[in-house]
Design an enzyme around this catalytic site. Structure first.
Site: not given
Length: 350
Positions: A291, A317, A294, A196, A326, A222
């Site tokens: 992005h 993830h 990614r 990210r 994705y 995250k």
């Protein structure tokens, strides 16, 4: 049905814009358009000339050029920003530094109308809007429809990034103002590892370590989760070269610094990608966001039959189901899959 003229009229963008605006304004005399609407068209067409280049031949614009123009318009400062500020100096709600989603959608409609007329008038052989990968969404603004780069486009971008260290050698800039090695690291990490953009700009030098001869990046993602991702050998070498002679000296521990020694912001990363893209062969070039890179990482790892759980861990993830968002379609991949069908390999002789 209108018939397109047999001969092409190779007008410049400025010439085509002038002719088109004359036609639009003439329609106000018959009541087909209101004067206010005609002026909106004229203003948007004038912006097209500014972004595309007045002397560029209209027929030479490609779908990729249209993508670049649309996204450049989206990033243009909104003239209402200053007026929309409150007495305290803060921006009014909904007023940002770029164009609003509705303005972006309107601009796309305006230039789409111009190109539609150009195709019928014989100013272009093919309407480049039909090759554009950017769509307009009233709520979300302009977004690339297909976010992942094709293999050729991604390899073109990677190739341009790999050449940057050699380009730096011939520069006349002061050593502390050279950014080619840093830009190469940014593009290579985004394209091959797929972090990210927030993870990239938060990265510190100490997050990169070597274990058993392999260079790793400890990515802080995250929810406070971390993941250790091994870097491809070529990327690790460029990273090492950047740390040795490309990173400005300073107190900041950030991996990516401006030549003034400050940590890069998220917006700076897009500018770097755009700068490197300008070095890519036009046939391989397509506008892409961090992005989108990614998505490119995920798409090509999965298309090459890399284990889904390994791809999940690279991207950070927690759930395999998230990978579906994705994974973008690639042209010709179904044909390749059926041509190399696993059940038809190594057939016993008949």
């Amino acid at each position: 049905m209108p018939v397109r003229p047999a001969e092409l009229d190779r007008l410049t963008v400025a010439e085509a814009a002038d002719r088109y605006v004359e036609l639009v304004r003439a329609r106000t005399l018959t009541g087909a358009l209101s004067p206010a609407t005609a002026e909106v068209y004229a203003r948007d067409v004038g912006t097209l000339v500014e972004l595309a280049g007045a002397d560029v031949v209209l027929d030479d614009l490609t779908g990729a050029d249209v993508d670049a123009i649309l996204l450049a318009f989206a990033r243009k400062p909104d003239g209402r920003t200053t007026a929309g500020r409150s007495a305290s100096g803060t921006a009014a709600k909904g007023v940002g530094p770029g164009q609003s989603p509705s303005s972006q959608a309107r601009f796309r409609r305006s230039i789409s109308a111009l190109f539609k007329h150009a195709a019928l008038a014989g100013w272009v052989q093919l309407n480049p809007m039909t090759r554009s990968a950017v769509t307009a969404k009233e709520r979300g603004g302009l977004r690339p429809e297909r976010r992942a780069l094709t293999r050729e486009q991604a390899q073109g971008l990677i190739g341009a990034a790999r050449e940057l260290p050699q380009a730096q050698t011939g520069q006349n800039k002061r050593r502390d103002q050279r950014t080619e090695l840093r830009d190469a690291v940014i593009v290579l990490l985004l394209t091959t590892v797929g972090p990210r953009v927030s993870e990239l700009v938060r990265a510190n030098v100490e997050d990169f370590f070597t274990n058993d001869g392999v260079r790793y990046w400890r990515i802080f993602g995250k929810g406070g989760r971390t993941r250790d991702v091994p870097l491809p050998g070529d990327v690790a070498l460029v990273l090492q070269e950047y740390l040795a002679r490309g990173r400005p000296d300073g107190q900041d521990k950030a991996l990516l610094l401006s030549w003034r020694g400050r940590r890069l912001a998220r917006g700076d990363v897009q500018a770097v990608i755009d700068r490197v893209q300008r070095r890519v062969d036009p046939d391989q070039r397509r506008t892409v966001t961090p992005h989108g890179l990614r998505h490119t990482t995920a798409t090509h790892l999965l298309a090459d039959a890399v284990d889904m759980d390994a791809v999940r861990r690279v991207l950070g993830h927690s759930d395999l189901s998230t990978l579906g968002r994705y994974r973008d379609d690639l042209p010709g991949e179904l044909e390749v899959a059926m041509r190399t069908h696993p059940l038809l390999r190594d057939r016993p002789p008949t």
